[in-house]
Design a protein around this motif. Sequence first.
Motif, PDB file in Angstrom:
ATOM      1  N   HIS A 159     -19.795 -16.892  22.520  1.00 26.88           N
ATOM      2  CA  HIS A 159     -19.301 -17.254  21.190  1.00 26.88           C
ATOM      3  C   HIS A 159     -19.909 -16.314  20.155  1.00 26.88           C
ATOM      4  CE1 HIS A 159     -16.996 -20.945  21.727  1.00 26.88           C
ATOM      5  NE2 HIS A 159     -17.832 -21.246  22.703  1.00 26.88           N
ATOM      6  N   SER A 174     -18.919 -15.879  17.270  1.00 29.41           N
ATOM      7  CA  SER A 174     -18.887 -16.628  16.014  1.00 29.41           C
ATOM      8  C   SER A 174     -18.286 -18.003  16.297  1.00 29.41           C
ATOM      9  CB  SER A 174     -18.056 -15.897  14.954  1.00 29.41           C
ATOM     10  OG  SER A 174     -16.680 -15.975  15.274  1.00 29.41           O
ATOM     11  N   LYS A 175     -18.293 -18.881  15.298  1.00 27.44           N
ATOM     12  CA  LYS A 175     -17.733 -20.228  15.478  1.00 27.44           C
ATOM     13  C   LYS A 175     -16.246 -20.202  15.779  1.00 27.44           C
ATOM     14  CE  LYS A 175     -20.804 -22.899  12.508  1.00 27.44           C
ATOM     15  NZ  LYS A 175     -20.856 -23.787  11.336  1.00 27.44           N
ATOM     16  N   HIS A 180     -10.090 -19.284  17.209  1.00 25.85           N
ATOM     17  CA  HIS A 180      -9.752 -20.661  16.855  1.00 25.85           C
ATOM     18  C   HIS A 180      -8.807 -20.598  15.671  1.00 25.85           C
ATOM     19  CE1 HIS A 180     -10.185 -24.878  15.731  1.00 25.85           C
ATOM     20  NE2 HIS A 180     -10.505 -25.035  17.010  1.00 25.85           N
TER      21      HIS A 180
END
Length: 108
Positions: free
Chosen positions: A53, A55-56, A85
């Motif tokens: 990951h 980043s988020k 996402h």
Amino acid sequence: WSQRDVPAYLAHYSTRFEPAGGISRTAWAAQRRQALLKRPAIRVEVADLRIEHPSKLEARVHFRQTYLSGRYQENDQAKTLHLLHEDGGWRIVGEWQGASLAEAARLH
């Protein structure tokens, strides 16, 4: 893929997905649709799953895939998916197959 559900399969890909080989996303989707519908039963197995990951809202998924359909099979193929996402879920924006996991990770 295993259930040969074309709309569900394609929904996992972002509208920003760019297929390999320089073909359009529309042509790629038509190829995927044809491949899903013409194959007999499809079985996909995943091993050595690793998720990063950065980043988020971003993930890289590395794994080894075995694909079986009728007489055709691919064994222990390295694969990497790059996901973002968006729209409330994770969507594939890039995928690499056949490169080592380290090589695929360097591509993005």
